[in-house]
Design an enzyme around this catalytic site. Sequence first.
Site, PDB file in Angstrom:
ATOM      1  N   TRP A 162      40.407   9.041 -61.302  1.00 36.19           N
ATOM      2  CA  TRP A 162      41.665   9.780 -61.150  1.00 36.19           C
ATOM      3  C   TRP A 162      42.410   9.358 -59.893  1.00 36.19           C
ATOM      4  CZ3 TRP A 162      43.211  11.359 -65.505  1.00 36.19           C
ATOM      5  CH2 TRP A 162      42.337  11.892 -66.446  1.00 36.19           C
ATOM      6  N   ASP A 201      43.971  16.411 -54.955  1.00 33.05           N
ATOM      7  CA  ASP A 201      43.823  16.690 -56.379  1.00 33.05           C
ATOM      8  C   ASP A 201      42.541  17.523 -56.526  1.00 33.05           C
ATOM      9  OD1 ASP A 201      43.346  16.726 -59.089  1.00 33.05           O
ATOM     10  OD2 ASP A 201      43.428  14.547 -59.365  1.00 33.05           O
ATOM     11  N   LYS A 247      40.298  23.080 -66.348  1.00 32.85           N
ATOM     12  CA  LYS A 247      38.898  23.003 -65.939  1.00 32.85           C
ATOM     13  C   LYS A 247      38.415  24.337 -65.385  1.00 32.85           C
ATOM     14  CE  LYS A 247      39.545  18.238 -66.056  1.00 32.85           C
ATOM     15  NZ  LYS A 247      40.513  17.252 -65.625  1.00 32.85           N
TER      16      LYS A 247
HETATM   17  C1  LIG Z   1      41.263  16.123 -65.552  1.00 27.71           C
HETATM   18  C2  LIG Z   1      41.729  15.565 -64.287  1.00 27.71           C
HETATM   19  C3  LIG Z   1      43.002  14.988 -64.136  1.00 27.71           C
HETATM   20  C4  LIG Z   1      43.961  14.819 -65.277  1.00 27.71           C
HETATM   21  O1  LIG Z   1      44.511  16.027 -65.655  1.00 27.71           O
HETATM   22  P1  LIG Z   1      45.660  16.080 -66.767  1.00 27.71           P
HETATM   23  O2  LIG Z   1      46.003  17.529 -66.741  1.00 27.71           O
HETATM   24  O3  LIG Z   1      45.045  15.624 -68.047  1.00 27.71           O
HETATM   25  O4  LIG Z   1      46.762  15.204 -66.351  1.00 27.71           O
HETATM   26  C5  LIG Z   1      43.362  14.532 -62.875  1.00 27.71           C
HETATM   27  N1  LIG Z   1      42.528  14.618 -61.838  1.00 27.71           N
HETATM   28  C6  LIG Z   1      41.292  15.165 -61.939  1.00 27.71           C
HETATM   29  C7  LIG Z   1      40.404  15.231 -60.737  1.00 27.71           C
HETATM   30  C8  LIG Z   1      40.848  15.645 -63.164  1.00 27.71           C
HETATM   31  O5  LIG Z   1      39.627  16.178 -63.277  1.00 27.71           O
END
Ligand SMILES: *Cc1c(COP(=O)(O)O)cnc(C)c1O
Length: 355
Positions: free
Chosen positions: A100, A167, A191
């Site tokens: 990511w 993030d 999540k």
């Molecule tokens: C799942 C995830 C993403 C992507 O998320 P989307 O909502 O599908 O764009 C980005 N960063 C991390 C750390 C993730 O776990």
Amino acid sequence: MVHNFNSGPSVLPKEVFEQASQAILDYNGTGLSILEIGHRTPLFQDIIDEALATARELMKLDKEHEILLLHGGASTQFFQIPMNLLNENETAAYLDCGTWGTKAIKEAKLFGNVNMVASSKDKNYTYIPKGYDIPKNSKYFHYTTNNTIEGTQMHVIPDTDVPLVADMSSDILSKTMDFNRFALVYAGAQKNIGAAGVNMVIVRKDMLGRVTRKLPTMMDYRQHIEAGSILNTPPVFAIYVCMLTMRWLKEQGGVAAIEKINDKKAALLYDTLDSLPIFRPTVAKEDRSKMNVVWVMEDKELEKEFLDSCTANGMVGIQGHRTAGGFRASLYNALPIDSVRILTELMKEFATQKA
Ligand SMILES: *Cc1c(COP(=O)(O)O)cnc(C)c1O
């Protein structure tokens, strides 16, 4: 009985599913479905107000920070952040510690200069780089707090005066931390905080209005702040589920209380893996994620057999990411500790059988 170890969208509290399904049929006795209420009605205003207030309370956020609920997932933030915070001739520092983060770097390069201060690519992202330097003149420092695919987690907040951008998609609200240390935090809801379709962004107000480029209205954080996250039609249902999930978390005793349970779940699984030589956790011990536990088995035939046995016992989502192989068990807030117990019992039984 299903044990849902999915990495995202993932398990949510049973109470949330019950309330959300009832709200589709009849929202709070109004005779209306949550799917047909207007987003500029008092009904929805109450929902979004509670979502934002609960988030603020759970994170103990100060007044300098705004919370936004936006569309487009965490992946949109990969470019919306540099668009709002970085001029073309300026440089932002990025840590490359997983899939990511790599994507975030690629998008940032469209808007300014990226200084990749460290990377763990040399060992397939199985550790968190340490001892790197973040140049003082960096506009911000971006990192991923928890690497969902690789199963690593940053357990300390980097010690720097450069504004921190993180993030937190896969570990937000799973453990106590000082959210006020961050200039910007973002997380897709699917999540730990709700259903797919909404994205939480926390931004310190003084970070905004410093770029010279023109911003499309929907990309401009300031416009969303002004409109209270209702600039256009927001994902009403996803925000409702997010509100219910945070309400549930508050009822559990908040972040500190869930952290204790998360610690127990992770310890139980890692201790079991460490005690059984047929399983091999892939991540450096000190960098292990408490949210996504990743391991392999040396014998690929046995891997298939163990996976079948998990499936036969109601375990869902235990297969590793398509790019990583092996196994991954995601232990998000709403996963009951009993699911982890049942998985570890199965591991012990399997190891004994194969010994
Ligand atoms: C799942 C995830 C993403 C992507 O998320 P989307 O909502 O599908 O764009 C980005 N960063 C991390 C750390 C993730 O776990």
